[in-house]
Scaffold this active site. Sequence first.
Site, PDB file in Angstrom:
ATOM      1  CE1 TYR A 112      -4.166  -1.476  -0.186  1.00 44.24           C
ATOM      2  CE2 TYR A 112      -3.430  -2.844   1.641  1.00 44.24           C
ATOM      3  CZ  TYR A 112      -4.343  -2.573   0.641  1.00 44.24           C
ATOM      4  OH  TYR A 112      -5.423  -3.393   0.458  1.00 44.24           O
ATOM      5  CD  GLU A 205       0.267 -28.986  13.138  1.00 46.53           C
ATOM      6  OE1 GLU A 205       0.770 -30.124  13.245  1.00 46.53           O
ATOM      7  OE2 GLU A 205      -0.676 -28.733  12.377  1.00 46.53           O
ATOM      8  CG  ASP A 257      -2.261 -32.336  14.058  1.00 47.73           C
ATOM      9  OD1 ASP A 257      -2.103 -32.554  15.272  1.00 47.73           O
ATOM     10  OD2 ASP A 257      -3.077 -31.518  13.609  1.00 47.73           O
TER      11      ASP A 257
END
Lengths: 371, 371
Positions: A112, A205, A257
């Site tokens: 921006y 995680e 996981d």
Amino acid sequence: MVKAKRSEVPKAGFDLSATREIVLNKLKQLGQRIVEQLVMKELPEIKLPARTTSNIVYDADLRQYVLGPKLVTRTARNVKHLRPLSQLLWMALFSKQLVEKKKTSTLRDAFYNAIGFGIDFEDQNESDNVVTELESLLGVIREDFNIYPEERSSVFGPLVVQYNVPGYEGSRLDLTTIPDGAMIGPAMATARFIKCEAKQVFVVEKGAVYQRFLEEGVSKTFKAIIVHTAGQAPRATRRFIRRLNQELKLPVYIFTDADPWGVHIANVLIYGSALAAHVKELTTPDAYWTGLWATDITKYKLPAMRFNEEDTRRIAELEKDPRYAVDPWKREISYFKKLQRKAELEALSRYSLEYIVTNYLPEKLEEVKKG
Amino acid sequence: MVKAKRSEVPKAGFDLSATREIVLNKLKQLGQRIVEQLVMKELPEIKLPARTTSNIVYDADLRQYVLGPKLVTRTARNVKHLRPLSQLLWMALFSKQLVEKKKTSTLRDAFYNAIGFGIDFEDQNESDNVVTELESLLGVIREDFNIYPEERSSVFGPLVVQYNVPGYEGSRLDLTTIPDGAMIGPAMATARFIKCEAKQVFVVEKGAVYQRFLEEGVSKTFKAIIVHTAGQAPRATRRFIRRLNQELKLPVYIFTDADPWGVHIANVLIYGSALAAHVKELTTPDAYWTGLWATDITKYKLPAMRFNEEDTRRIAELEKDPRYAVDPWKREISYFKKLQRKAELEALSRYSLEYIVTNYLPEKLEEVKKG
């Protein structure tokens, strides 16, 4: 909380002022090169490493993807190059201002800000890509010129850090004093490690497992620093973990996981991502992926969900990747293919909330160390 | 950093020990009711508020959705009710253990723990729903029986809190001493407010804006506590913001992106979500949505993106919602419909990184206060 006397950390290690100096020098040299060419009445040009697929090669010694020797030229001589050359030089200007003003920013802010400056970017993707170009040109990661990811992960454990950001120069934080853990933002990422009583680092995680480790006092009983990545680790966190490993010589154990995404979170922490082949400050090649393994699903009789198509496709992709050519990756990928199932770390709660700390953690550490 | 003497905070306010006591009593009463029925050789039953759509009504006085008077019965007399009744009682048992052991958990952990216990849940959705049922039965939010969201947001500013979680009883943290901000986890969410020098609270959706506010010293110049929600605010953060408003009597100003999702993040913080109609501890009805408004896109000439189909559909939905029937919501929704464009908070960086602090923030505060 750890109260005993902490061991002093060697004086070497990350130094924000020195890094700032190095980056500013590199940026000035870049500017000087352009000015000199203009003074010599030459059309300015820059050579930088090519980041095309054919120039991204796996380096088995470094154990990460790196860029090959191919270079590309951005020259004002070619009218098609004018736009990317200006974009790159503007990004260098923006970065120099950030470093000089000791302010941080994000990829989106940079985009921006460029628009406001009248720099022509189609969309944020294009400006993100120019930031990556600047990284490969300077040979530093963008966090070193103060462009940070928006995501935050967090850390807890027997470590005292000393901040170096404006307003906090020299002030210290004992990471065991914040019961929810401390965020890894720009201040933490650039802090010096002052005192450390930890013997190892556990990277997890999932937030639920992080919280479990904190509440069960894992940092004390295992003398461990605990890092929560909150999914795919933000780059600032990847470097932070590398620093814990390299500056403090602590072994790093990673828990994710047992699914294709978890496996890859661990793999990227260790070997890096192909997208970051141009930098070498984000990997921890000596870290261990400790679990949750596909074989753990069977071994610990965990509630598991069937693979969906996306999982199957992803596992097939990973199988072809050179980073997965050795164990435990190779063995686990092949077991995933056979099992066609996945499980979350929280599945260990089927035994009890504490089981992951009292049983799983010590058993897996033992297993990984035996190698 | 704020060094001046801080004003003392009134002694009332959130008290973790008292909350624990109340919740344990409610859980014991629930158990006793069941036992008494069994002793009387009656088949046990429980009545609880119905959470069906027809029983969720908007309360204009409370300015949030609430449950109507309809009750449902879970009775062992009906074989179809046996399963949900057992599930609910198991969840009450699990929660009692959490509160007694002073441990926190997550919805996912609760699900896996149930599976290990032999409680029959189809999937996590079903067990999440039973947690919500327990909330409405007890009339407390699940954080009060120690089931926390995994997401974390963060806070910075002139406030001293005193922790009350195991291992940290009585220890204090001055929130200005953590330059990256402190995470709002279970410890922060249940901490007492001890000293406060702030005059107001700024809540921001985006990490980049939070970081900008911190680096520009907004907490000092505006005497403000700054909260980062990281998108839709986690429930623990919604209560934390409510506590800042109600216990410390601080006005709350909310800054989100100017898009249907940002608008709704602000609206849920203020009026609550329809899904949480059964609880009243998560809203801040007196907070102000301060920006980014649809009208700001035009007023500040911001780079804006065209609405996609999803945006258009979502705005039409919001228009029908009673929570959007008053200004600024009504006016801004109608302007969104006309404009068909959206913008991010970071779009203000088109003027400069600092513009959001030096110009936008004071102008908007002035505008909102004039009402």
